[in-house]
Every structure is written in C-alpha cells, then in structure tokens.
Design a protein around this motif. Sequence first.
Motif, PDB file in Angstrom:
ATOM      1  N   ARG A  58       3.925  -4.353  -5.001  1.00  0.00           N
ATOM      2  CA  ARG A  58       2.650  -3.673  -5.272  1.00  0.00           C
ATOM      3  C   ARG A  58       2.101  -2.930  -4.058  1.00  0.00           C
ATOM      4  N   VAL A  59       3.005  -2.577  -3.157  1.00  0.00           N
ATOM      5  CA  VAL A  59       2.586  -1.750  -2.025  1.00  0.00           C
ATOM      6  C   VAL A  59       2.233  -0.342  -2.493  1.00  0.00           C
ATOM      7  N   LEU A  60       2.938   0.134  -3.509  1.00  0.00           N
ATOM      8  CA  LEU A  60       2.712   1.478  -4.031  1.00  0.00           C
ATOM      9  C   LEU A  60       1.773   1.487  -5.238  1.00  0.00           C
ATOM     10  N   SER A  61       1.055   0.390  -5.438  1.00  0.00           N
ATOM     11  CA  SER A  61       0.117   0.329  -6.560  1.00  0.00           C
ATOM     12  C   SER A  61      -1.081   1.256  -6.309  1.00  0.00           C
ATOM     13  N   PRO A  62      -1.769   1.679  -7.362  1.00  0.00           N
ATOM     14  CA  PRO A  62      -2.934   2.553  -7.176  1.00  0.00           C
ATOM     15  C   PRO A  62      -4.018   1.867  -6.344  1.00  0.00           C
ATOM     16  N   ALA A  63      -4.702   2.654  -5.550  1.00  0.00           N
ATOM     17  CA  ALA A  63      -5.822   2.140  -4.765  1.00  0.00           C
ATOM     18  C   ALA A  63      -6.977   1.775  -5.695  1.00  0.00           C
ATOM     19  N   PRO A  64      -7.865   0.875  -5.256  1.00  0.00           N
ATOM     20  CA  PRO A  64      -9.004   0.506  -6.116  1.00  0.00           C
ATOM     21  C   PRO A  64      -9.814   1.694  -6.601  1.00  0.00           C
ATOM     22  N   VAL A  65      -9.957   2.702  -5.752  1.00  0.00           N
ATOM     23  CA  VAL A  65     -10.738   3.863  -6.173  1.00  0.00           C
ATOM     24  C   VAL A  65      -9.991   4.644  -7.254  1.00  0.00           C
ATOM     25  N   GLU A  66      -8.665   4.643  -7.213  1.00  0.00           N
ATOM     26  CA  GLU A  66      -7.890   5.310  -8.260  1.00  0.00           C
ATOM     27  C   GLU A  66      -8.009   4.572  -9.582  1.00  0.00           C
TER      28      GLU A  66
ATOM     29  N   VAL B 148      20.641   8.129  -1.770  1.00  0.00           N
ATOM     30  CA  VAL B 148      19.957   7.993  -3.051  1.00  0.00           C
ATOM     31  C   VAL B 148      19.771   6.523  -3.412  1.00  0.00           C
ATOM     32  N   VAL B 149      20.836   5.735  -3.280  1.00  0.00           N
ATOM     33  CA  VAL B 149      20.763   4.311  -3.614  1.00  0.00           C
ATOM     34  C   VAL B 149      19.781   3.591  -2.703  1.00  0.00           C
ATOM     35  N   LEU B 150      19.790   3.923  -1.416  1.00  0.00           N
ATOM     36  CA  LEU B 150      18.887   3.277  -0.469  1.00  0.00           C
ATOM     37  C   LEU B 150      17.431   3.606  -0.768  1.00  0.00           C
ATOM     38  N   MET B 151      17.144   4.869  -1.071  1.00  0.00           N
ATOM     39  CA  MET B 151      15.769   5.256  -1.383  1.00  0.00           C
ATOM     40  C   MET B 151      15.276   4.592  -2.663  1.00  0.00           C
ATOM     41  N   CYS B 152      16.146   4.502  -3.664  1.00  0.00           N
ATOM     42  CA  CYS B 152      15.766   3.831  -4.907  1.00  0.00           C
ATOM     43  C   CYS B 152      15.485   2.345  -4.665  1.00  0.00           C
ATOM     44  N   ALA B 153      16.319   1.707  -3.847  1.00  0.00           N
ATOM     45  CA  ALA B 153      16.137   0.282  -3.557  1.00  0.00           C
ATOM     46  C   ALA B 153      14.813   0.044  -2.833  1.00  0.00           C
ATOM     47  N   VAL B 154      14.520   0.874  -1.842  1.00  0.00           N
ATOM     48  CA  VAL B 154      13.266   0.727  -1.093  1.00  0.00           C
ATOM     49  C   VAL B 154      12.072   0.956  -2.015  1.00  0.00           C
ATOM     50  N   TYR B 155      12.156   1.961  -2.876  1.00  0.00           N
ATOM     51  CA  TYR B 155      11.062   2.265  -3.785  1.00  0.00           C
ATOM     52  C   TYR B 155      10.800   1.095  -4.732  1.00  0.00           C
ATOM     53  N   LEU B 156      11.865   0.543  -5.326  1.00  0.00           N
ATOM     54  CA  LEU B 156      11.697  -0.542  -6.278  1.00  0.00           C
ATOM     55  C   LEU B 156      11.151  -1.801  -5.617  1.00  0.00           C
ATOM     56  N   ILE B 157      11.590  -2.084  -4.400  1.00  0.00           N
ATOM     57  CA  ILE B 157      11.080  -3.261  -3.692  1.00  0.00           C
ATOM     58  C   ILE B 157       9.599  -3.092  -3.367  1.00  0.00           C
ATOM     59  N   LEU B 158       9.228  -1.925  -2.845  1.00  0.00           N
ATOM     60  CA  LEU B 158       7.821  -1.670  -2.539  1.00  0.00           C
ATOM     61  C   LEU B 158       6.970  -1.680  -3.808  1.00  0.00           C
ATOM     62  N   LYS B 159       7.529  -1.196  -4.901  1.00  0.00           N
ATOM     63  CA  LYS B 159       6.801  -1.188  -6.168  1.00  0.00           C
ATOM     64  C   LYS B 159       6.600  -2.607  -6.685  1.00  0.00           C
TER      65      LYS B 159
END
Length: 402
Positions: free
Chosen positions: A133-141, A119-130
């Motif tokens: 801005r890797v997980l940011s909305p695509a231009p079309v979105e 759980v901690v590892l997944m949260c850390a990866v998610y926050l870093i990617l966020k």
Amino acid sequence: MTGVMGEDGLVPRERSSLPVLCAAGLGLLMLLIAWLLDADKFSERVGMIVFCITVEVFIHGVCLFAEEWLFHSRQRYHGRTNDIFKACFRTHVVLGMFAVFLMLKLGGVSFSREQWSTVVLMCAVYLILKSLRVLSPAPVEISEICEMKKMNVAHGLAWSFYIGYLKFVLPDLQNKVSQYSSTRGKLSSPRLHILLPLNAKVPTKPEEEDTNVAFHENLPELVRDQAGVRKRSYKNSVYKITQDNETFSCVLEYATPLLTLYQMSHESRAGFGERERKQQVLLFYRTLSQILEDSLECRNHYRLVLLNDEHTGDPHYLSREIIQHLKQQDGEIHMDPIQELTNEVHAVPEEGPIGRFNGAQRAIFLEDSMSSDPTLMFSQPNSLRSEPVETTDYFNQPNTRK
C-alpha cells in the motif's frame, strides 16, 4: 460556540483541478529535460516505460479479478463475469494491453534479454509496493473521490434530511405561518431556521443552551401518510428570543441528522473521530445548502445557521446569533421603497385597502394609520420576507407608473 455569518471562510470549497494541471506541467517539463539529456534513445525509453506501466497495471487488475471472481461473483455481481471485468480493469488499460499485443505479435517489435529483465523487475517492484500500500491513494485523494462520487456520510444524511423531511415541510411552511400569524401574531421571520453546530452536539431543547431562547408554541401540524405510517404528524416549533428587552419570534429547530454524526463519533466500530466529524458537518452544511438552493419549492423558506464549536463563555451565544440572522434578513429583504411609492399609490374605496395597479397588488397607505411607517400588505398568504426578489424587482422598475 459562536455563530458564523461569513461561512465562506469555514465551509470547504469543492476541490479544483490544480493538482492535475501541476502534475501535467511537471511531467512535460521532465520529458523535456530527459530529451535534452539523451535525445538519441528518448523514444525507445519512453516506449519501454509506457509498456512496463501498462503491463504492471494489467497484472494488478488480474489480481483484483481473481479475488472478485473466486469469492464475490455471486453475492456482488450475480455471476456476471462481464461486470467483474469492468470493475477490475479500466478501459485504457485494456486498450493498452491490446496495443502491446499487436506490437509484439504483428508489429515485429522484439525486446532484448536485458529489456525483458527490466520489464519483469519493474513489474515485481510495482506489485510489491502496491501490496504494501505504498502506492495507495493519499487521504486527500480518497476524500476527493468520496466527495466527487457523493459517497460521504454527510451526503447521504443531507439527501435523507431533504427528501424525508424538508422537501414537503418547507413548501407547506408558508401556509402554516400564515395560519399562525392570523391568530397568534406575526413572526419576525417566516423562514425555518435550521441550526447546525459544528460539534454536532444537538440538545433536546434550545433552552438548554441559552435561557434567552424559550419555546412558545407549535405551528399547525402537517399530517400525511409516509412510509406505511398513516397520518404521520410533522410539527415545527415557534420560539421567543429576547435580547436587551427586545423580543423576536421565529420557527427554529436543530438539524437532527447531526445527532447521528455525533453518536457515530462515539462508536469505535464506526471509525469516526472528532476531526472527521467536523469535516462531515461542514460537508453536510455545504451539501444541504446546495440541495435546498436548487429546489424551487424550498427556496426562500429556510435559513441555515452554522454555529462554531469554539465556546467563548457567553451563555447567550445562541440568542445573539439567531437575532443576528433575523436582523440580517431584514436588511436583505426590506428595501425601504417608501419614497418611490409616495406618488404611485392611490386609494380605491370600492376594493377596500387593497388596490390593483398594472396587474399587481399594492398596499394602500391610509392617512390615519397609527404608524408613521407605511406597511406593505398582500392579499395572498405569501409573506414579503419570503419573496424578496419579486417585490424588490417590482419596486425598482422605473416604468411601472401608469
């Protein structure tokens, strides 16, 4: 530049729900594959993943809340913490965290050390990617969100053009055209023709684009108090368009908000390139056409002429396309009901050239008319060209004979 008569192939449609349906279908298919690969631990793994995603999104919302509460609470939210909370957390995320709390405290669910580590590892990866801005909305979105929420520059310009100008100019146009026609001569069309070039380049005078388009004179002015200005004057201009020794006349003007788009594209601070400008012009056209079509006061009093920005070298492109629109209106409105009226119309000398039949006003075709083609006239100042539906439906009814 070439005018566009079939705008459907150029103007973008509203986006559909196809991506959502595709994502949902692929998600269900992958769930089925995961269940077939490991059915014993399927439920446990699904619950673990849902738990991790809920916690990740909630933690990111906490980060957003910290920014808004520390630096924007007074200016943006007037100190209302409840508004800040609603802006940073979605309802389903809050409900999910509440369910997680009940599950951990009251449901007797416990995770192993390895599961907590996951759980901690997944949260850390998610926050870093966020944060990257890797997980940011695509231009079309982003574009879809802006169109759905009516947040584009084109939406604001279209509504401003309608509310601040067309909403009161178009309903009054019929009276101005009638006043003009009674003294100056009949126009080829009573509608206001609004030119919308795709490159948003609006010239000061149409004559600069095409020498076959020439200013004739202005219609009677519309004077009204507006935004603190007493007796503000609004004018519409009549232009003569010539082609092959044939002359047409109509009320013509460019859509002035396009000039704003053009100037914005030349300001680096606006962050508005040529490609974005063209998309905004198309969105402006679509939005304005929807607004005017839904307005009962403006319907049938306008004509949007969309012009492509591909210059073909024809110096008379503008006159060609305006005339093409004028002829198209003649084809749409003039239904040639001569054969149906031959045995129905009778002269009534007591009432002059206008007779009343079944509550409707009909023209009396005089035998000594100079023209071989009958002429349809109304006693009201409404133009036949601006009311195609009513006249056509009337003449097409088989039971109108008395």
